[in-house]
Motif scaffolding. Sequence first.
Motif, short mmCIF file in Angstrom:
data_model
loop_
_atom_site.label_atom_id
_atom_site.label_comp_id
_atom_site.label_asym_id
_atom_site.label_seq_id
_atom_site.Cartn_x
_atom_site.Cartn_y
_atom_site.Cartn_z
N UNK A 1 0.83 -1.21 0.00
CA UNK A 1 0.00 0.00 0.00
C UNK A 1 0.86 1.26 0.00
N UNK A 2 1.91 1.26 0.82
CA UNK A 2 2.77 2.43 0.92
C UNK A 2 3.48 2.73 -0.40
N UNK A 3 4.04 1.69 -1.00
CA UNK A 3 4.78 1.88 -2.25
C UNK A 3 3.84 2.31 -3.37
N UNK A 4 2.68 1.70 -3.42
CA UNK A 4 1.70 2.09 -4.44
C UNK A 4 1.32 3.56 -4.30
N UNK A 5 1.11 4.00 -3.07
CA UNK A 5 0.73 5.40 -2.83
C UNK A 5 1.83 6.35 -3.32
N UNK A 6 3.09 5.99 -3.04
CA UNK A 6 4.20 6.86 -3.45
C UNK A 6 4.35 6.90 -4.97
N UNK A 7 4.12 5.76 -5.62
CA UNK A 7 4.24 5.74 -7.08
C UNK A 7 3.10 6.51 -7.73
N UNK A 8 1.91 6.39 -7.15
CA UNK A 8 0.78 7.15 -7.69
C UNK A 8 1.03 8.66 -7.58
N UNK A 9 1.73 9.06 -6.52
CA UNK A 9 2.06 10.47 -6.34
C UNK A 9 3.00 10.97 -7.45
N UNK A 10 3.66 10.02 -8.12
CA UNK A 10 4.53 10.37 -9.25
C UNK A 10 3.83 10.12 -10.58
N UNK A 11 2.51 10.04 -10.53
CA UNK A 11 1.67 9.87 -11.73
C UNK A 11 1.91 8.54 -12.44
N UNK A 12 2.25 7.51 -11.68
CA UNK A 12 2.41 6.19 -12.27
C UNK A 12 1.14 5.37 -12.09
N UNK A 13 0.84 4.57 -13.09
CA UNK A 13 -0.39 3.77 -13.08
C UNK A 13 -0.11 2.46 -12.35
N UNK A 14 -0.51 2.38 -11.09
CA UNK A 14 -0.10 1.29 -10.21
C UNK A 14 -1.28 0.78 -9.41
N UNK A 15 -1.27 -0.52 -9.13
CA UNK A 15 -2.29 -1.13 -8.29
C UNK A 15 -1.59 -2.08 -7.32
N UNK A 16 -2.13 -2.17 -6.10
CA UNK A 16 -1.54 -3.03 -5.07
C UNK A 16 -2.36 -4.31 -4.93
N UNK A 17 -1.66 -5.38 -4.59
CA UNK A 17 -2.32 -6.68 -4.42
C UNK A 17 -1.79 -7.29 -3.13
N UNK A 18 -2.66 -7.45 -2.14
CA UNK A 18 -2.23 -8.07 -0.88
C UNK A 18 -3.44 -8.69 -0.20
N UNK A 19 -3.17 -9.40 0.89
CA UNK A 19 -4.26 -10.04 1.64
C UNK A 19 -5.09 -9.02 2.40
N UNK A 20 -4.69 -7.74 2.36
CA UNK A 20 -5.52 -6.70 2.95
C UNK A 20 -6.79 -6.47 2.13
N UNK A 21 -6.74 -6.87 0.84
CA UNK A 21 -7.90 -6.71 -0.05
C UNK A 21 -8.83 -7.91 0.07
N UNK A 22 -10.10 -7.68 -0.16
CA UNK A 22 -11.04 -8.79 -0.24
C UNK A 22 -10.76 -9.58 -1.53
N UNK A 23 -11.24 -10.80 -1.58
CA UNK A 23 -11.03 -11.62 -2.77
C UNK A 23 -11.60 -10.95 -4.02
N UNK A 24 -12.76 -10.34 -3.88
CA UNK A 24 -13.40 -9.68 -5.03
C UNK A 24 -12.54 -8.52 -5.52
N UNK A 25 -12.00 -7.74 -4.59
CA UNK A 25 -11.17 -6.60 -4.99
C UNK A 25 -9.83 -7.07 -5.58
N UNK A 26 -9.33 -8.19 -5.07
CA UNK A 26 -8.10 -8.74 -5.66
C UNK A 26 -8.33 -9.12 -7.12
N UNK A 27 -9.46 -9.79 -7.36
CA UNK A 27 -9.76 -10.20 -8.73
C UNK A 27 -9.92 -8.98 -9.64
#
Length: 405
Positions: free
Chosen positions: A256-282
């Motif tokens: 989550x932290x790295x994704x947030x920092x990359x988005x702040x640099x206008x990069x198209x990024x998505x995070x995938x971890x067990x913090x997300x629900x299965x539906x959101x992961x998919x």
Amino acid sequence: MHSKTFRDFSLRPESQQALDEAGYTTPTPIQEQAIPILLRGHDLVGIAQTGTGKTLAYLLTIFQGLQDGGEGPQAVVMCPTRELAIQVAGEAERFGKHLGLRTVLAYGGTSSGMQKQALSDGCDLLVATPGRLLDFLQQATLSLRRVRVFVLDEADRMLDMGFIRDIDAILKRAPMSRQTLLFSATFPEEIRRLSERYMFHPETVRIEAQQIVKDTIDHSLIFVDKASKDAALVALLQRENPAKALVFTATREATSEISRRLRARNMEVVALSSLLSQANRERALDAFRRGEFHILVATDVAARGLDITDIDLVINYDVPMHAEDYVHRIGRTGRAHRLGRAITFVTPLDARRLTAIEHLLGEPVRPEPLAGFSGERAEGGGGGGAGRRRRPRTRGRRTSGARRG
């Protein structure tokens, strides 16, 4: 054709849970061939190089036969060196953690007091070097009467190091009814005689030596200070400009932290971890597959079963804890005959993990520079210098991926 998975072996639920958590779904060739033989209780001679997955093959079948209670080890793994013994014990704890497995590690060159105490506290699996194991037997600190499985790992190295008399003395004290497993990178006459002397109609599995890392993958290291990793990641993504990049981190919080920092640099990024629900992961994975995001930041666990063939860059933001996971991670690029790149950030704190990776690969990993960053290889961090792996001449198609910030 259906490719075999670990679930096809009907392992104990606790073992399968640990495999799932590690992201291991498909067995290696030696695991696919050896596990069914071992589950049937046969003796086995396995001819295979280091790094082929033989350790997990025998550990999973040892776990299968564990019984509750009792005194003394139910299984013994004998290794030629303390380094290999430590590695095997670590794998046993990693994959046997849900079984309540009591693993004891015993090797020479250090005080035996704590090892003796660990044995007396209770032991299901003993991982030991020959000299220390024989010492404990001669001192009556240890009994092998409950041993059901006995593993000789890297038997050819044990013979090269002059342990044949120790091996003879130890195996004569083990129950005749045991299942005996012998693993060796080579099969010289001395190993054949050893198998004839101590094994009962063993089956043989031979895995030809093969490249651990595919030729289609160019993998390298960038040495950085820990405080510079975020800036180095941005600089690397801007330099490589990948169509699809997979960034591995050690923890789910870091995704989550790295994704947030990359988005702040206008990069198209998505995070995938067990913090997300299965539906959101998919949903995240589908968007990455479609190219809506060019960068996927994930943990090993979240990336298990990830079947995307067109990833052209893998970045190990954190060096994996286990050497085998390095091979699994970088193997997610260079698929379907495409060329791929894999780059690992290494800090001075990662020296031991890097050494383990390079030992598994049998060669050093090539370091490469990154403009503006001049980290140095730490002492003890492997062989240094350029590795022997050829770098592909072309990197394949590049599209507008990570936007310059």
